[in-house]
Design a protein around this motif. Structure first.
Motif, PDB file in Angstrom:
ATOM      1  N   UNK A 167      41.491  35.770  27.357  1.00 21.15           N
ATOM      2  CA  UNK A 167      41.827  37.191  27.262  1.00 21.15           C
ATOM      3  C   UNK A 167      42.329  37.703  28.611  1.00 21.15           C
ATOM      4  N   UNK A 168      41.586  37.393  29.654  1.00 24.16           N
ATOM      5  CA  UNK A 168      41.973  37.832  30.998  1.00 24.16           C
ATOM      6  C   UNK A 168      43.235  37.104  31.447  1.00 24.16           C
ATOM      7  N   UNK A 169      43.295  35.800  31.212  1.00 26.43           N
ATOM      8  CA  UNK A 169      44.490  35.043  31.605  1.00 26.43           C
ATOM      9  C   UNK A 169      45.738  35.585  30.915  1.00 26.43           C
ATOM     10  N   UNK A 170      45.625  35.872  29.617  1.00 27.26           N
ATOM     11  CA  UNK A 170      46.786  36.384  28.879  1.00 27.26           C
ATOM     12  C   UNK A 170      47.266  37.712  29.461  1.00 27.26           C
ATOM     13  N   UNK A 171      46.339  38.573  29.817  1.00 32.21           N
ATOM     14  CA  UNK A 171      46.724  39.857  30.405  1.00 32.21           C
ATOM     15  C   UNK A 171      47.408  39.646  31.754  1.00 32.21           C
ATOM     16  N   UNK A 172      46.879  38.746  32.553  1.00 29.69           N
ATOM     17  CA  UNK A 172      47.492  38.474  33.857  1.00 29.69           C
ATOM     18  C   UNK A 172      48.856  37.806  33.700  1.00 29.69           C
ATOM     19  N   UNK A 173      48.969  36.933  32.708  1.00 29.11           N
ATOM     20  CA  UNK A 173      50.251  36.277  32.451  1.00 29.11           C
ATOM     21  C   UNK A 173      51.300  37.273  31.963  1.00 29.11           C
ATOM     22  N   UNK A 174      50.864  38.363  31.314  1.00 25.58           N
ATOM     23  CA  UNK A 174      51.797  39.371  30.815  1.00 25.58           C
ATOM     24  C   UNK A 174      52.403  40.202  31.950  1.00 25.58           C
ATOM     25  N   UNK A 175      51.754  40.186  33.104  1.00 25.43           N
ATOM     26  CA  UNK A 175      52.325  40.868  34.266  1.00 25.43           C
ATOM     27  C   UNK A 175      53.539  40.086  34.758  1.00 25.43           C
ATOM     28  N   UNK A 176      54.483  40.783  35.332  1.00 23.63           N
ATOM     29  CA  UNK A 176      55.631  40.093  35.924  1.00 23.63           C
ATOM     30  C   UNK A 176      55.168  39.382  37.195  1.00 23.63           C
ATOM     31  N   UNK A 177      55.914  38.408  37.652  1.00 21.39           N
ATOM     32  CA  UNK A 177      55.550  37.765  38.925  1.00 21.39           C
ATOM     33  C   UNK A 177      55.435  38.778  40.068  1.00 21.39           C
ATOM     34  N   UNK A 178      56.293  39.781  40.070  1.00 19.50           N
ATOM     35  CA  UNK A 178      56.241  40.799  41.119  1.00 19.50           C
ATOM     36  C   UNK A 178      54.960  41.623  41.019  1.00 19.50           C
ATOM     37  N   UNK A 179      54.547  41.943  39.788  1.00 21.71           N
ATOM     38  CA  UNK A 179      53.304  42.699  39.607  1.00 21.71           C
ATOM     39  C   UNK A 179      52.099  41.880  40.066  1.00 21.71           C
ATOM     40  N   UNK A 180      52.075  40.596  39.730  1.00 25.68           N
ATOM     41  CA  UNK A 180      50.962  39.733  40.179  1.00 25.68           C
ATOM     42  C   UNK A 180      50.960  39.618  41.695  1.00 25.68           C
ATOM     43  N   UNK A 181      52.150  39.507  42.275  1.00 24.45           N
ATOM     44  CA  UNK A 181      52.253  39.415  43.737  1.00 24.45           C
ATOM     45  C   UNK A 181      51.733  40.680  44.399  1.00 24.45           C
ATOM     46  N   UNK A 182      52.001  41.837  43.810  1.00 21.38           N
ATOM     47  CA  UNK A 182      51.522  43.112  44.349  1.00 21.38           C
ATOM     48  C   UNK A 182      50.025  43.286  44.104  1.00 21.38           C
ATOM     49  N   UNK A 183      49.530  42.786  42.972  1.00 21.47           N
ATOM     50  CA  UNK A 183      48.130  42.972  42.602  1.00 21.47           C
ATOM     51  C   UNK A 183      47.178  42.139  43.458  1.00 21.47           C
ATOM     52  N   UNK A 184      47.559  40.922  43.784  1.00 25.64           N
ATOM     53  CA  UNK A 184      46.653  40.020  44.489  1.00 25.64           C
ATOM     54  C   UNK A 184      46.118  40.600  45.797  1.00 25.64           C
ATOM     55  N   UNK A 185      46.935  41.080  46.708  1.00 27.22           N
ATOM     56  CA  UNK A 185      46.358  41.624  47.950  1.00 27.22           C
ATOM     57  C   UNK A 185      45.507  42.869  47.712  1.00 27.22           C
ATOM     58  N   UNK A 186      45.835  43.649  46.705  1.00 24.88           N
ATOM     59  CA  UNK A 186      45.014  44.824  46.392  1.00 24.88           C
ATOM     60  C   UNK A 186      43.633  44.411  45.900  1.00 24.88           C
ATOM     61  N   UNK A 187      43.581  43.412  45.023  1.00 19.71           N
ATOM     62  CA  UNK A 187      42.290  42.922  44.537  1.00 19.71           C
ATOM     63  C   UNK A 187      41.487  42.279  45.663  1.00 19.71           C
ATOM     64  N   UNK A 188      42.168  41.527  46.521  1.00 16.90           N
ATOM     65  CA  UNK A 188      41.475  40.909  47.659  1.00 16.90           C
ATOM     66  C   UNK A 188      40.896  41.975  48.578  1.00 16.90           C
TER      67      UNK A 188
END
Length: 142
Positions: A113-134
């Motif tokens: 469930x979590x993986x699917x939601x993360x996979x639905x993000x664009x690569x740019x969104x994941x790139x932006x999200x990672x430092x914010x979560x960290x």
């Protein structure tokens, strides 16, 4: 028109709670499938390196006696082991066995469930999200 100051922290609480809840629910389903409680699965995943029992209890936000019980049940199942702490033989350090490491990796991989939601993000969104979560994680573990 967007507010240049960004949303108030309170406006972030509900979306964050939805993410946390989805993660918890996903972990619960996968843990149950493998015969573990959610707390046992959390402990198993947390043990990517040997951890003193007190630190594990703190991580799980439970009493040391609860953490000891969780680890004892997983030790019986061959997923973890407890060894005397270096320099303090009264204290114990928990670590995963090879079978425990394999199961921890499977648990993470099966959290679809979590993986699917993360996979639905664009690569740019994941790139932006990672430092914010960290950064958020750093602020929460001070």
């Amino acid at each position: 028109m967007t507010d240049p100051a960004g949303p108030e922290p309170g406006a972030l609480m509900e979306p964050l709670a939805l993410v946390v809840r989805a993660h918890h629910d996903d972990l619960t389903v996968v843990a149950t499938r493998h015969g573990l409680s959610t707390a046992q699965a959390r402990a198993l995943v947390a043990l990517n390196e040997p951890m003193p029992m007190r630190a594990l209890a703190d991580h799980l936000v439970c009493d040391a006696s609860n953490a000891t019980g969780l680890i004892a049940r997983m030790e019986t199942g061959g997923l973890v082991r407890r060894d005397p702490a270096p320099g303090d033989r009264r204290s114990k350090v928990a670590s995963r066995t090879p079978a425990g490491t394999e199961l921890a990796l499977r648990i993470r991989a099966e959290m679809r469930t979590v993986h699917a939601a993360l996979e639905a993000l664009t690569p740019e969104e994941r790139k932006a999200l990672l430092p914010l979560l960290e950064r958020l994680g750093q602020l929460l573990t001070r």
